[in-house]
Design a protein around this motif. Structure first.
Motif, mmCIF file in Angstrom:
data_model
loop_
_atom_site.group_PDB
_atom_site.id
_atom_site.type_symbol
_atom_site.label_atom_id
_atom_site.label_comp_id
_atom_site.label_asym_id
_atom_site.label_seq_id
_atom_site.Cartn_x
_atom_site.Cartn_y
_atom_site.Cartn_z
ATOM 1 N N ASP A 307 0.664 6.125 -0.164
ATOM 2 C CA ASP A 307 1.913 6.828 -0.466
ATOM 3 C C ASP A 307 2.254 7.844 0.622
ATOM 4 N N ALA A 308 1.219 8.548 1.107
ATOM 5 C CA ALA A 308 1.450 9.561 2.149
ATOM 6 C C ALA A 308 1.945 8.902 3.432
ATOM 7 N N VAL A 309 1.317 7.784 3.814
ATOM 8 C CA VAL A 309 1.714 7.083 5.039
ATOM 9 C C VAL A 309 3.126 6.526 4.902
ATOM 10 N N VAL A 310 3.414 5.932 3.741
ATOM 11 C CA VAL A 310 4.749 5.362 3.499
ATOM 12 C C VAL A 310 5.811 6.458 3.555
ATOM 13 N N ASN A 311 5.517 7.625 2.962
ATOM 14 C CA ASN A 311 6.481 8.732 2.982
ATOM 15 C C ASN A 311 6.719 9.232 4.400
ATOM 16 N N LEU A 312 5.648 9.284 5.193
ATOM 17 C CA LEU A 312 5.778 9.721 6.590
ATOM 18 C C LEU A 312 6.647 8.754 7.391
ATOM 19 N N MET A 313 6.602 7.480 6.983
ATOM 20 C CA MET A 313 7.383 6.466 7.697
ATOM 21 C C MET A 313 8.771 6.263 7.113
ATOM 22 N N GLY A 314 9.155 7.181 6.198
ATOM 23 C CA GLY A 314 10.532 7.130 5.710
ATOM 24 C C GLY A 314 10.700 6.714 4.267
ATOM 25 N N SER A 316 10.637 4.014 2.561
ATOM 26 C CA SER A 316 10.742 2.559 2.394
ATOM 27 C C SER A 316 10.685 1.877 3.750
ATOM 28 N N PRO A 317 9.552 1.986 4.427
ATOM 29 C CA PRO A 317 9.452 1.415 5.771
ATOM 30 C C PRO A 317 9.452 -0.103 5.733
ATOM 31 N N SER A 318 9.929 -0.706 6.803
ATOM 32 C CA SER A 318 9.893 -2.160 6.882
ATOM 33 C C SER A 318 8.452 -2.598 7.104
ATOM 34 N N PRO A 319 8.059 -3.751 6.578
ATOM 35 C CA PRO A 319 6.681 -4.235 6.751
ATOM 36 C C PRO A 319 6.284 -4.362 8.220
ATOM 37 N N ILE A 320 7.221 -4.758 9.082
ATOM 38 C CA ILE A 320 6.900 -4.910 10.498
ATOM 39 C C ILE A 320 6.569 -3.560 11.122
ATOM 40 N N PHE A 321 7.232 -2.503 10.643
ATOM 41 C CA PHE A 321 6.945 -1.154 11.147
ATOM 42 C C PHE A 321 5.563 -0.702 10.680
ATOM 43 N N VAL A 322 5.247 -0.992 9.421
ATOM 44 C CA VAL A 322 3.926 -0.649 8.884
ATOM 45 C C VAL A 322 2.836 -1.362 9.678
ATOM 46 N N THR A 323 3.076 -2.639 9.942
ATOM 47 C CA THR A 323 2.103 -3.429 10.699
ATOM 48 C C THR A 323 1.915 -2.867 12.096
ATOM 49 N N ILE A 351 -4.517 -2.577 2.690
ATOM 50 C CA ILE A 351 -4.206 -3.288 1.442
ATOM 51 C C ILE A 351 -3.403 -2.394 0.507
ATOM 52 N N SER A 352 -3.804 -1.129 0.398
ATOM 53 C CA SER A 352 -3.089 -0.188 -0.473
ATOM 54 C C SER A 352 -1.654 0.023 -0.013
ATOM 55 N N ILE A 353 -1.450 0.140 1.300
ATOM 56 C CA ILE A 353 -0.094 0.335 1.829
ATOM 57 C C ILE A 353 0.762 -0.901 1.568
ATOM 58 N N ALA A 354 0.189 -2.090 1.775
ATOM 59 C CA ALA A 354 0.930 -3.332 1.518
ATOM 60 C C ALA A 354 1.347 -3.414 0.054
ATOM 61 N N LYS A 355 0.429 -3.040 -0.835
ATOM 62 C CA LYS A 355 0.747 -3.041 -2.270
ATOM 63 C C LYS A 355 1.900 -2.092 -2.574
ATOM 64 N N SER A 356 1.868 -0.909 -1.933
ATOM 65 C CA SER A 356 2.866 0.118 -2.251
ATOM 66 C C SER A 356 4.280 -0.292 -1.844
ATOM 67 N N ALA A 363 -0.657 -10.042 6.557
ATOM 68 C CA ALA A 363 -0.179 -9.680 7.897
ATOM 69 C C ALA A 363 -0.756 -8.342 8.337
ATOM 70 N N VAL A 364 -0.820 -7.393 7.406
ATOM 71 C CA VAL A 364 -1.341 -6.061 7.715
ATOM 72 C C VAL A 364 -2.821 -6.133 8.082
ATOM 73 N N LEU A 365 -3.590 -6.874 7.288
ATOM 74 C CA LEU A 365 -5.036 -7.011 7.546
ATOM 75 C C LEU A 365 -5.285 -7.748 8.856
ATOM 76 N N MET A 366 -4.467 -8.747 9.154
ATOM 77 C CA MET A 366 -4.624 -9.478 10.408
ATOM 78 C C MET A 366 -4.368 -8.544 11.591
ATOM 79 N N ALA A 367 -3.342 -7.706 11.472
ATOM 80 C CA ALA A 367 -3.023 -6.765 12.553
ATOM 81 C C ALA A 367 -4.166 -5.775 12.771
ATOM 82 N N ILE A 368 -4.747 -5.288 11.684
ATOM 83 C CA ILE A 368 -5.857 -4.332 11.785
ATOM 84 C C ILE A 368 -7.064 -4.979 12.463
ATOM 85 N N ALA A 369 -7.399 -6.209 12.037
ATOM 86 C CA ALA A 369 -8.570 -6.899 12.589
ATOM 87 C C ALA A 369 -8.373 -7.246 14.066
ATOM 88 N N VAL A 370 -7.188 -7.763 14.398
ATOM 89 C CA VAL A 370 -6.908 -8.139 15.788
ATOM 90 C C VAL A 370 -6.931 -6.903 16.687
#
Length: 428
Positions: A307-314, A316-323, A351-356, A363-370
């Motif tokens: 929630d804190a990260v999502v709020n910092l990003m506006g 309702s951030p776009s998934p591509i921005f989160v990634t 995972i928590s951010i994607a859920k929120s 996609a988020v987990l793949m970006a983190i691992a890569v």
């Protein structure tokens, strides 16, 4: 104090210790799990539950198979053959070095791959009069890129898949990483051949390094056994094929363990060598972070961070921005801390951010691992980088100059390919 806040405090301490490595990584991870058990955040009988996770068994089996490749001389033989084919020109040698390092590390240890190929490349550099500084860093980078190609190529991939499974999602398949790993490897090789090579220093190869390289080659050649090489090669191929088929009756961990048993029974490596080939730090780190991930979920700590990260990003951030943000965070941390620890730390948060935001976490987990595997900008980001530091006569800034551009290229390619292969909102 709420369970979520207590969990966040423990996670913060774990993160600091991961980055500074003031305490060994495995002790930090297991200590974090034990602390959460003592504090009552998770049941005491689940503190060591990570050790019974099937992913731990998969790790162990593949470590043994990877060790057999080096003990039998198979990795050395393959590397020598490929380098002989591509020739001894600087460009041809760089291509061959990076390509074969990528292929071998896709199914075995990046560190072992680099260690096995170093004497081969150093010896050829000495004969051809090519400074080792022109080839050692590309070797390490090739091993790092190749590890992204398969599920077992590097620990971050297995950890990301395990985190998805632990959270109730479909984990990544064995060759699923190839969708991003192969393009990154190809682009990475092209980058080093046409851009990166101009950023590499031209330090001369020292006499001591040449002598060490020749001694290492002779030692490995004396241990080479053609029969054991063939057994190891066929076993590895068999394990990879079974894993790729994704048979329900023959899981990944069973395939890995069966392969390891075959190699021990056929004397391709001894029982002692098998135990020594297992990276216990990776296993204990993974096992320790699983209960911590569970605590983050159950206590609500993960949701707080999300929630804190999502709020910092506006809000309702776009998934591509989160990634992109998580790729940058993971890619930044991995330059100074273990890629395994980095992924273990960020996976549950991702995972928590994607859920929120209601998006698929794949996609988020793949970006983190890569991103965690793109540790190219420092000599301490990953063991292969450290291994080539001395033989290449590199300085810290040499990695910054040659590696940072490669990280940026990987970032751009990943943001293009990842959303295409793993949609944020599948079915819509």
């Amino acid at each position: 104090m709420s369970p979520a806040i207590i969990t966040l405090i423990v996670l913060g301490i774990v993160a600091v210790l991961f980055i500074t490595e003031a305490v060994p990584l495995a002790i930090t991870a297991m200590g974090g799990a034990i602390s959460l058990g003592i504090l009552g955040i998770i049941p005491m009988n689940t503190v060591f539950s990570g050790l019974s996770n099937s992913t731990v068994v998969l790790f162990a089996g593949m470590f043994v198979i990877g060790a057999a490749m080096f003990h039998t001389g198979l990795a050395q033989k393959v590397g020598t053959t490929v380098v002989r084919i591509v020739g001894t020109s600087e460009g041809g040698l760089m291509f061959g070095t990076m390509a074969i390092a990528a292929v071998i590390s896709s199914v075995s240890s990046n560190t072992g791959t680099t260690a096995a190929l170093m004497p081969v490349v150093l010896g050829i550099c000495a004969v051809a009069g090519i400074p080792a500084s022109r080839q050692m860093m590309p070797l390490a980078f090739g091993a790092g890129l190749g590890g992204i190609i398969t599920l077992v190529g590097t620990p971050p991939n297995i950890i990301a898949a395990g985190a998805l499974k632990n959270a109730g999602y479909q984990p990544f398949g064995f060759f699923e990483f190839a969708w991003i790993g192969v393009p990154l490897t190809v682009v990475g090789i092209l980058y080093m051949m046409f851009v990166g090579k101009y950023l590499l220093p031209k330090a001369d190869l020292s006499v001591d390094v040449v002598i060490d390289a020749e001694a290492a080659k002779e030692a490995m050649a004396s241990n080479a056994d053609p029969t054991k090489m063939w057994i190891t090669a066929l076993t590895l191929i068999g394990v990879v094929v079974v894993m790729a088929l994704d048979l329900k009756m023959f899981t990944l961990e069973i395939a890995a363990v069966c392969g390891a048993i075959i190699l021990i029974l056929t004397k391709c490596l001894s029982e002692k060598q098998a135990y020594q080939g297992i990276d216990w730090v990776t296993i204990l780190l993974f096992a320790g972070m699983m209960p911590i991930a569970t605590a983050m979920d159950k206590s609500g700590a993960g949701k707080l961070i999300a929630d804190a990260v999502v709020n910092l990003m506006g809000g309702s951030p776009s998934p591509i921005f989160v990634t992109a943000v998580l790729f940058a965070l993971s890619g930044g941390l991995t330059q100074f801390m273990s890629n395994t620890a980095c992924t273990a730390l960020l996976a549950p948060i991702g995972i928590s951010i994607a859920k929120s935001i209601g998006a698929s976490p794949h996609a988020v987990l793949m970006a983190i691992a890569v991103a965690a595997s793109c540790a190219f900008s420092t000599p301490v980001g990953t063991p292969p980088n450290t291994l080539v530091l001395g033989p290449g006569n590199y300085k810290f800034m040499d990695y910054v100059k040659a590696g940072t551009g490669l990280v940026i290229v990987c970032f751009i390619v990943s943001l293009i390919i990842i959303p295409m292969v793993w949609p944020f909102f599948p079915g819509k």
